[in-house]
Design a protein around this motif. Structure first.
Motif, short mmCIF file in Angstrom:
data_model
loop_
_atom_site.label_atom_id
_atom_site.label_comp_id
_atom_site.label_asym_id
_atom_site.label_seq_id
_atom_site.Cartn_x
_atom_site.Cartn_y
_atom_site.Cartn_z
N ALA A 1 -0.97 5.52 -3.10
CA ALA A 1 -0.94 6.56 -2.07
C ALA A 1 -0.66 7.93 -2.66
O ALA A 1 0.20 8.08 -3.53
N ARG A 2 -1.42 8.94 -2.19
CA ARG A 2 -1.18 10.35 -2.47
C ARG A 2 -1.08 10.67 -3.96
O ARG A 2 -0.20 11.42 -4.39
N PHE B 1 -5.17 -1.25 -1.66
CA PHE B 1 -5.20 -0.31 -0.54
C PHE B 1 -4.92 1.08 -1.10
O PHE B 1 -3.88 1.33 -1.71
N VAL C 1 -4.76 5.22 -0.13
CA VAL C 1 -4.67 6.16 0.98
C VAL C 1 -4.35 7.55 0.45
O VAL C 1 -3.47 7.74 -0.38
N ARG C 2 -5.15 8.54 0.90
CA ARG C 2 -4.96 9.95 0.58
C ARG C 2 -4.99 10.23 -0.92
O ARG C 2 -4.18 10.99 -1.44
N ILE D 1 -8.88 4.90 2.39
CA ILE D 1 -8.89 5.74 3.58
C ILE D 1 -8.41 7.15 3.24
O ILE D 1 -7.60 7.35 2.35
N GLU D 2 -8.97 8.10 3.95
CA GLU D 2 -8.56 9.50 3.92
C GLU D 2 -8.55 10.08 2.50
O GLU D 2 -7.55 10.65 2.06
#
Length: 198
Positions: A17-18, A36, A38-39, A67-68
């Protein structure tokens, strides 16, 4: 970053993430499955690097959710979902992934890109059974014609939405498929489902 020269990479069952840039750079190829993301500006890269494998890479990118995808900064814009490059004769499979909702301010980016570059290019790449939803340039093929061979893109679902709150110059450059050149029989599309509300 997983550096060139690493053997038998397995990147599996992670949450990423991020990131400031890449989620994972699998420069030597390998298995990237069931993760997974994300961002992340550039969630997955397979191949490439400062010292690409001289015979190209092989690997599998399966069952990931992205995602995103966004930008590194306001001026360094990305939203590159899955990028495949420097693939040798044993090939790479990209299958059963979900890529959805890029949030970049750029008209560029891509859901899945197969890019022929360097000495090896891309050979024997299979892109199948992926869902790309609301991510600009859902499928992108790039690179010189001589560096793209035996790419099969089949049974994917590509859905693209034009947003009322997005500037027209960005909306107008959002495509389902973007190809730099006519690659003739070396790139084969079959059984894909396309939807756009443009």
């Amino acid at each position: 970053y997983i550096q060139n020269g690493t053997k038998r990479l397995v990147f599996k069952n992670n949450v990423v993430a991020r990131a400031s840039s890449h989620g994972v750079q699998a420069r030597p190829g390998g298995i990237v499955e069931d993760n997974f993301f994300v961002r992340n500006p550039l969630p997955i890269l397979v191949g490439g690097g400062n010292h690409p494998e001289p015979e190209g890479v092989t690997g599998s990118v399966r069952g990931n959710v992205l995602i995103e995808g966004g930008d590194i900064t306001a001026t360094v814009r990305r939203a590159h979902g899955i990028t495949i490059t420097n693939v040798g004769s044993e090939g790479v499979t990209v299958a059963d992934n979900i890529v959805m909702h890029d949030v970049s301010a750029s008209p560029g980016g891509h859901g899945i890109m197969v890019k022929g570059e360097g000495d090896v290019g891309v050979n024997n790449v299979l892109v199948e059974n992926n869902i790309i939803y609301d991510w600009r340039n859902s499928i992108r093929v790039d690179g010189e014609v001589a560096l793209v061979e035996d790419v099969i893109i089949r049974n994917n679902t590509l859905q693209l939405y034009h947003h009322i709150d997005m500037p027209a110059e960005i909306n107008d450059q959002r495509t389902l498929v973007r190809m730099k050149f006519d690659y003739g029989d070396e790139v084969d599309f079959s059984g894909n489902t396309y939807f756009s509300n443009a």
